[in-house]
Design a protein around this motif. Structure first.
Motif, mmCIF file in Angstrom:
data_model
loop_
_atom_site.group_PDB
_atom_site.id
_atom_site.type_symbol
_atom_site.label_atom_id
_atom_site.label_comp_id
_atom_site.label_asym_id
_atom_site.label_seq_id
_atom_site.Cartn_x
_atom_site.Cartn_y
_atom_site.Cartn_z
ATOM 1 N N MET A 1 11.945 -25.679 -9.105
ATOM 2 C CA MET A 1 12.114 -25.070 -10.424
ATOM 3 C C MET A 1 11.381 -23.750 -10.515
ATOM 4 O O MET A 1 11.762 -22.876 -11.266
ATOM 5 N N ALA A 2 10.359 -23.663 -9.737
ATOM 6 C CA ALA A 2 9.575 -22.448 -9.871
ATOM 7 C C ALA A 2 10.421 -21.243 -9.508
ATOM 8 O O ALA A 2 10.359 -20.210 -10.162
ATOM 9 N N ASP A 3 11.198 -21.389 -8.451
ATOM 10 C CA ASP A 3 11.988 -20.227 -8.072
ATOM 11 C C ASP A 3 13.013 -19.908 -9.161
ATOM 12 O O ASP A 3 13.341 -18.771 -9.399
ATOM 13 N N ILE A 4 13.476 -20.933 -9.784
ATOM 14 C CA ILE A 4 14.446 -20.655 -10.843
ATOM 15 C C ILE A 4 13.748 -19.962 -12.006
ATOM 16 O O ILE A 4 14.275 -19.051 -12.620
ATOM 17 N N ASN A 5 12.573 -20.445 -12.201
ATOM 18 C CA ASN A 5 11.882 -19.905 -13.369
ATOM 19 C C ASN A 5 11.559 -18.436 -13.186
ATOM 20 O O ASN A 5 11.652 -17.651 -14.099
ATOM 21 N N SER A 6 11.184 -18.065 -11.981
ATOM 22 C CA SER A 6 10.720 -16.685 -11.824
ATOM 23 C C SER A 6 11.792 -15.671 -12.198
ATOM 24 O O SER A 6 11.501 -14.714 -12.875
ATOM 25 N N PRO A 7 13.008 -15.839 -11.774
ATOM 26 C CA PRO A 7 13.971 -14.783 -12.107
ATOM 27 C C PRO A 7 14.017 -14.510 -13.603
ATOM 28 O O PRO A 7 13.878 -13.383 -14.024
ATOM 29 N N ASP A 8 14.184 -15.513 -14.360
ATOM 30 C CA ASP A 8 14.154 -15.212 -15.786
ATOM 31 C C ASP A 8 13.003 -15.980 -16.392
ATOM 32 O O ASP A 8 13.085 -17.144 -16.760
ATOM 33 N N SER A 9 11.912 -15.304 -16.431
ATOM 34 C CA SER A 9 10.725 -15.986 -16.936
ATOM 35 C C SER A 9 10.523 -15.597 -18.382
ATOM 36 O O SER A 9 9.651 -14.825 -18.735
ATOM 37 N N GLU A 10 11.397 -16.061 -19.211
ATOM 38 C CA GLU A 10 11.201 -15.751 -20.611
ATOM 39 C C GLU A 10 11.106 -17.036 -21.386
ATOM 40 O O GLU A 10 11.997 -17.874 -21.323
ATOM 41 N N PRO A 11 10.059 -17.183 -22.066
ATOM 42 C CA PRO A 11 9.932 -18.353 -22.902
ATOM 43 C C PRO A 11 10.644 -18.172 -24.223
ATOM 44 O O PRO A 11 10.368 -18.863 -25.167
ATOM 45 N N THR A 12 11.533 -17.210 -24.254
ATOM 46 C CA THR A 12 12.190 -17.000 -25.531
ATOM 47 C C THR A 12 13.000 -18.223 -25.893
ATOM 48 O O THR A 12 13.410 -19.003 -25.034
ATOM 49 N N THR A 13 13.225 -18.302 -27.141
ATOM 50 C CA THR A 13 13.924 -19.485 -27.616
ATOM 51 C C THR A 13 15.289 -19.594 -26.971
ATOM 52 O O THR A 13 15.741 -20.668 -26.611
ATOM 53 N N ARG A 14 15.898 -18.477 -26.858
ATOM 54 C CA ARG A 14 17.251 -18.504 -26.346
ATOM 55 C C ARG A 14 17.299 -19.024 -24.938
ATOM 56 O O ARG A 14 18.081 -19.886 -24.576
ATOM 57 N N THR A 15 16.410 -18.488 -24.136
ATOM 58 C CA THR A 15 16.435 -18.912 -22.737
ATOM 59 C C THR A 15 16.034 -20.363 -22.627
ATOM 60 O O THR A 15 16.626 -21.124 -21.874
ATOM 61 N N LEU A 16 15.043 -20.723 -23.368
ATOM 62 C CA LEU A 16 14.607 -22.107 -23.298
ATOM 63 C C LEU A 16 15.735 -23.024 -23.731
ATOM 64 O O LEU A 16 15.980 -24.066 -23.137
ATOM 65 N N LEU A 17 16.380 -22.592 -24.769
ATOM 66 C CA LEU A 17 17.477 -23.406 -25.266
ATOM 67 C C LEU A 17 18.546 -23.532 -24.207
ATOM 68 O O LEU A 17 19.107 -24.604 -23.975
ATOM 69 N N ARG A 18 18.828 -22.455 -23.607
ATOM 70 C CA ARG A 18 19.830 -22.482 -22.540
ATOM 71 C C ARG A 18 19.475 -23.508 -21.516
ATOM 72 O O ARG A 18 20.295 -24.292 -21.066
ATOM 73 N N ARG A 19 18.215 -23.431 -21.144
ATOM 74 C CA ARG A 19 17.783 -24.351 -20.107
ATOM 75 C C ARG A 19 17.924 -25.787 -20.572
ATOM 76 O O ARG A 19 18.344 -26.658 -19.834
#
Lengths: 490, 88
Positions: A1-19
């Motif tokens: 997961m870490a590698d996935i996280n690094s590319p888009d490391s935004e804790p924004t709501t949108r990204t988190l929601l996406r995830r």
């Protein structure tokens, strides 16, 4: 997961929601690779879905914080259902800020499904930082219920951190960051309300305060007072009623119950009793004191009373004669709003101390009601007749092109009344002269000629065209149509 | 025939004549007489013209007295004149 996280490391709501959405969909156990692929899709999706560039900026900014949040979030995501995830999102909504300290990070992980919509709405309140309860409350209230306690704890911390974090958060590039932070902050503020509202879903939130007991006590008081009423005149009952009315008023002022109390009173008022009118007038006076609610209640009662007026009128007339104090006095008060006796009782009412102030309000009400329903006889003559006359009175004011007094209107209506009498007499004369029993347009034409409206220069058709609308004109003036036809037929 | 279709298309008349009201008045005054439906409209026209004349006369009265607002005295004086004229 870490590698996935690094590319888009935004804790924004949108990204988190996406995830969350990505992880939530596959309920069945999935390999990490599968998840990774899902996550990889996230950034692309983010870019595609996010219409706002600031979000991207936020994502870049939030890298350090986001990583930690994401790790936690991913852990959350794997184990939780979409519902729980959403719940976490809502709970941790405020923590989506990029610069929030780690304590905030934990709530952040839950992707916020609602964020996109919320953010937009909360952006507006960025400056105010006011909790926007409405948008948040509308979202999945049920989800918030369990998390409310955690929410509150976080809130207090959050608010502190928000205050600290907001000023620095605004410095980073782009208002988007700040807006996102504030949006998240706004969400936090909003969350505390949600749990409260969630406690009782739907309409059961409001505790209904039943005032049945009060009414019962009121009735008892009435009974007691009625006994005392009999020997005394309307003056004393007024005082008694005043006391009770005050109680009722207190209840009524409660708001909703007022209507209930009135309903009860009305139900009891079904028995038409003699003293009702007297008591009714006085009670009305009492009820008028607490103006706001009582007037509303009076209006309602008067409305109901007017509806029930006609069946009651006959009984009321009978009851007018006898004025024995009865316990039903208070009950029947709403009915007697219409009663003429209200007027009479209002007059003796003023002397009683309590009624003094309210009597005026009541008089206005009763005057209105009584003027409307004085008697059965003149009523059909007044209401529609006056309505028709006022129709022409309005035209008068229009033709005059000048401001008019109210008394002038009454004068105009009187003149119209006389004019109609003359008109009917003349038409009758003309019709009988022609040997007919029906008044035809020819009679009207003759009348207008005699009045001087229609002359050799000005014909009737000209007047019709001038003053009447098109539809009537077509009906009155014969017009030739194709095919050698004339309408109206001559 | 053609006219009837035109009339039925547009049912909303901005300045409606209170035909029911006029008929009721006539019936109350002269119950033994009947009022034609077309005559109904002409009665309305007559009322309009009467009110028009009354308003004109009242306005003249008010202007003569240099008043900005129509008083009932103006209306009363105007009514006397116009009613006399309208007797036929």
């Amino acid at each position: 997961m870490a590698d996935i996280n690094s590319p888009d490391s935004e804790p924004t709501t949108r990204t988190l929601l996406r995830r969350v959405l990505d992880t939530a969909t596959p309920r069945r156990p999935r390999s990490a690779s599968a998840r990774r692929t899902l996550y990889e899709k996230v950034p692309s999706r983010n870019l595609r879905s996010q219409t706002k560039t600031p979000v991207r900026q936020c994502t870049h900014e939030a890298r350090p914080v986001g990583k930690l949040a994401r790790v936690q979030a991913s852990g959350h995501l794997e184990e939780q259902t979409p519902r729980t995830l959403l719940k976490n999102i809502l709970l941790s909504a405020p923590e989506s800020a990029t610069l929030m300290p780690e304590s905030m990070v934990k709530p952040v992980p839950a992707p916020q499904v609602v964020q996109p919509s919320r953010r937009e709405s909360s952006r507006g309140s960025l400056e105010l930082r006011l909790p926007e309860l409405e948008p948040s409350t509308t979202l999945a209230p049920g989800v918030l219920a369990p998390g409310k306690r955690k929410q509150r704890l976080r809130l207090s911390m959050f608010q502190q951190e928000v205050d600290q974090g907001l000023p620095p958060s605004q410095e980073p590039p782009g208002t988007a960051d700040a807006s996102s932070v504030t949006s998240s902050l706004n969400l936090t503020f909003a969350t505390p309300l949600q749990p409260q509202s969630v406690r009782r879903p739907g309409l059961s939130r409001r505790p209904l305060t039943r005032r049945a007991v009060d009414v019962g006590a009121f009735m008892q008081d009435l009974h007691n007072s009625s006994l005392a009423l009999a020997p005394s005149g309307p003056g004393e009952p007024a005082q008694f009623l005043a006391g009770k009315a005050e109680e009722v008023d207190v209840e009524l002022s409660g708001g909703e119950v007022g209507e209930e109390a009135e309903d009860r009173m009305e139900e009891e008022g079904l028995h038409v009793s003699k003293v009702k009118e007297a008591a009714g007038g006085q009670e009305l006076a009492r009820t008028g004191e607490p103006e706001g609610h009582t007037q509303v209640s009076e209006a309602e009662a008067s409305q109901r009373a007017t509806e029930a007026e006609e069946p009651e009128e006959s009984s009321m007339d009978e009851d007018v004669a006898g004025r024995a104090a009865s316990p039903e006095v208070a009950r029947s008060t709403p009915r007697f709003l219409q009663a003429k006796q209200v007027h009479q009782f209002l007059k003796p009412a003023p002397p009683s101390g309590v009624a003094a102030s309210s009597s005026e309000a009541l008089e206005l009400l009763s005057a209105r009601i009584s003027s409307r329903h004085q008697t059965v006889g003149p009523r059909p003559q007044r209401d529609p007749y006056k309505a028709g006359l006022s129709h022409y009175a309005k035209l008068f004011s229009f033709y005059a092109k000048m401001p008019m007094e109210k008394k002038a209107f009454e004068m105009v209506e009187k003149c119209l009344d006389k004019y109609f009498q003359y008109l009917c007499d003349d038409l009758e004369v003309f019709a009988t002269h022609a040997g007919r029993k029906t008044v035809k347009p020819e009679d009207l034409q003759l009348l207008m000629r005699r009045q001087g409206l229609v002359t050799d220069q000005v014909s009737l058709h000209v007047l019709v065209e001038r003053h009447l609308p098109l539809e009537y004109r077509q009906l009155l003036i014969p017009c030739a149509f194709s095919g050698n036809s004339v309408f109206p037929a001559q | 025939m053609a006219l009837s279709t035109i009339v039925s298309q547009r049912k909303q008349i901005t300045r409606k004549a209170p035909r029911g009201f006029l008929k009721r008045i006539f019936k109350r005054q002269k119950p033994h007489l009947r009022l034609d439906p077309t005559a109904d409209l002409l009665v309305h026209l007559n009322c309009l013209l009467f009110v028009h004349r009354l308003a004109e006369e009242a306005r003249i009265n008010a202007c003569e007295n240099k008043c900005r607002i129509l008083n009932k005295d103006h209306v009363l004086a105007a009514a006397k004149v116009i009613l006399k004229k309208s007797r036929g």
